[in-house]
Design a protein around this motif. Structure first.
Motif, mmCIF file in Angstrom:
data_model
loop_
_atom_site.group_PDB
_atom_site.id
_atom_site.type_symbol
_atom_site.label_atom_id
_atom_site.label_comp_id
_atom_site.label_asym_id
_atom_site.label_seq_id
_atom_site.Cartn_x
_atom_site.Cartn_y
_atom_site.Cartn_z
ATOM 1 N N GLY A 157 0.814 -1.211 0.000
ATOM 2 C CA GLY A 157 0.000 0.000 0.000
ATOM 3 C C GLY A 157 0.845 1.259 0.000
ATOM 4 N N ALA A 158 1.951 1.228 0.767
ATOM 5 C CA ALA A 158 2.823 2.403 0.816
ATOM 6 C C ALA A 158 3.446 2.679 -0.548
ATOM 7 N N MET A 159 3.873 1.637 -1.241
ATOM 8 C CA MET A 159 4.473 1.838 -2.560
ATOM 9 C C MET A 159 3.445 2.324 -3.571
ATOM 10 N N SER A 317 11.258 -2.216 -7.599
ATOM 11 C CA SER A 317 11.044 -3.484 -8.305
ATOM 12 C C SER A 317 11.345 -4.672 -7.394
ATOM 13 N N ALA A 318 12.444 -4.577 -6.646
ATOM 14 C CA ALA A 318 12.802 -5.676 -5.750
ATOM 15 C C ALA A 318 11.772 -5.849 -4.643
ATOM 16 N N LEU A 319 11.313 -4.739 -4.072
ATOM 17 C CA LEU A 319 10.317 -4.824 -3.010
ATOM 18 C C LEU A 319 8.991 -5.348 -3.538
ATOM 19 N N SER A 320 8.600 -4.904 -4.720
ATOM 20 C CA SER A 320 7.334 -5.361 -5.298
ATOM 21 C C SER A 320 7.346 -6.871 -5.513
ATOM 22 N N GLN A 321 8.434 -7.364 -6.060
ATOM 23 C CA GLN A 321 8.538 -8.809 -6.271
ATOM 24 C C GLN A 321 8.543 -9.561 -4.947
ATOM 25 N N ALA A 322 9.212 -8.985 -3.944
ATOM 26 C CA ALA A 322 9.316 -9.665 -2.648
ATOM 27 C C ALA A 322 7.976 -9.729 -1.934
#
Length: 429
Positions: A157-159, A317-322
């Motif tokens: 949600g934050a992203m 991108s890394a956080l979204s995938q994680a």
């Protein structure tokens, strides 16, 4: 009891079984109290009519009379709390509807004084062991997984809310503040001085010497060819070949000597040069200015902006995938960290004590700072309630118990009337 008595202060029908049961119990107790009053009235009439024929009925009449008085008095007292008895606007009746705001303020003051004090909250939390209980819950794998899942949802949600340009501006400002704006020369020189003093650069020098020696060994023709290309045209070709071979051989012997001797002159001179360079980066204005010039070429405005954008894009991108992958390394590590923290809260008394103290201090601060705002919820809510509906709601909650006052008043009145009549008869007759 009227249907409106089942309405709450918000004006909506109370559909819970609890309210329905309370309304039925209230009606039942009211009927009992009323039935007892009517019973006393019937007894009084009977005793009054036959007392001349049966003198002992005078005592019964006195008891019944006292019971009726007690019942009526307590009916008036109980009814006066919630409404005007028989619709008559007698002073100091319908107390709850007329003074609901004062009652709400008094209730808020009572709660604030007795429940929302820092001492009470701190004392309660000190014996609750919240940290240990929270730790026992976090130590469970399913609980840690749930925390990780909820954390992933918050991060997602934050992203989604964050604006990419705003984040890039923040990253760019941080890079400029902590990387670009400070001079590079002194900190790099200080770090290099420590590295060179400890000899950590020798491994890199060994690597460079080894690679250079290997390259020289593998490129005989290249080195010899350089000699032939730069020799005058009148020099015979076989002489070029001899000279090229000699230069190659000496060059290779020199490289092997540097490679095999850790204390070779070249190595010592290189160490001296590097140490001098470290000092110049810290204290020589010309060298510091040269380092700043190199920094400006490497990290100009376009480069810093591009660095900030690429850094945020990579992180996002890394956080979204994680967060999207339940089995991602990030979520598994986070869940493991949560579970480990929970275990430490249970097994480490010192950590648990610190956590409990922090929780108690935080709660005491919140209570001490915002207790007026908390209790204002009571006063504001009561002020918004309709007076009649408020009275009906309160009566629904406590009316059953209040009916015992009427019943007790009837019984006590009967006994008091009988006692008074008996004493008066014995004294005056």
């Amino acid at each position: 009891m009227a249907q409106t008595e089942l309405l709450g202060p918000a004006g909506t029908a109370a559909s819970s079984n609890s309210d329905v049961e309370k309304a039925a119990a209230l009606r039942r107790m009211k009927n009992i109290a009323l039935g007892l009053l009517l019973f006393m009235a019937v007894v009084f009439c009977f005793a009054f009519a036959f007392a001349p024929r049966y003198p002992w009925l005078a005592y019964v009449r006195a008891a019944a009379e006292g019971g009726m008085v007690g019942a009526l008095a307590d009916w008036f007292a109980v009814t006066a709390l919630f409404k005007h008895p028989m619709g008559l606007k007698i002073p100091h009746t319908a107390i709850i509807p007329n003074r609901k705001d004062e009652i709400g303020a008094s209730l808020a003051e009572f709660v604030e004084s007795n429940f929302l004090s820092e001492a009470v909250v701190s004392q309660k939390l000190a014996t609750t062991e919240i940290a240990q209980k929270a730790g026992a819950w976090l130590a469970k794998p399913e609980s840690a997984h749930r925390v990780a899942t909820e954390g992933a949802a918050v991060l997602r949600g934050a992203m989604a809310v964050l604006n990419d340009d705003d984040v890039q501006d923040v990253i760019e400002s941080l890079v400029r503040k902590h990387v670009v704006d400070p001079p590079w020369g002194p900190p790099i020189g200080k770090l290099a001085e420590r590295i060179f003093a400890d000899g950590h650069h020798h491994a890199l020098v060994d690597l460079l010497v080894d690679r250079s020696t290997t390259w020289i060994q593998a490129n005989h023709e290249t080195i010899s060819g350089l000699v032939s290309q730069r020799s005058p045209g009148w020099v015979p070709q076989f002489v070029d070949g001899l000279v090229g071979d000699k230069i190659y051989t000496e060059f290779y012997k020199f490289a092997r000597a540097v490679q095999n001797d850790p204390h070779h002159e070249v190595r010592r001179k290189l160490d001296e040069y590097l140490k001098e360079l470290a000092q110049e980066l810290q204290h020589d204005p010309a060298m510091i200015a040269k380092a700043e010039s190199i920094k400006g070429q490497v990290l100009g405005d376009p480069e810093v902006r591009e660095l900030a954008g690429s850094a945020w894009a990579a992180v996002k991108s890394a956080l979204s995938q994680a967060v999207e992958d339940p089995d991602s390394e990030l979520r598994r590590k986070f869940a493991a960290a949560v579970q480990d923290f929970g275990t430490k809260l249970v097994t480490d008394p010192e950590l648990a004590a610190k956590a409990n103290q922090w929780i108690a201090n935080a709660a005491a601060y919140l209570v001490g700072t915002y207790k007026h705002e908390i209790t204002s919820l009571i006063t504001d809510t009561v002020e918004r309630w309709d007076a009649a509906e408020t009275s009906q709601k309160i009566e629904l909650q406590v009316g059953k118990d209040l009916q015992f006052i009427r019943i007790n008043g009837t019984v006590v009145g009967s006994l008091a009337g009988l006692a008074i009549f008996t004493i008066a008869t014995l004294v005056f007759h």
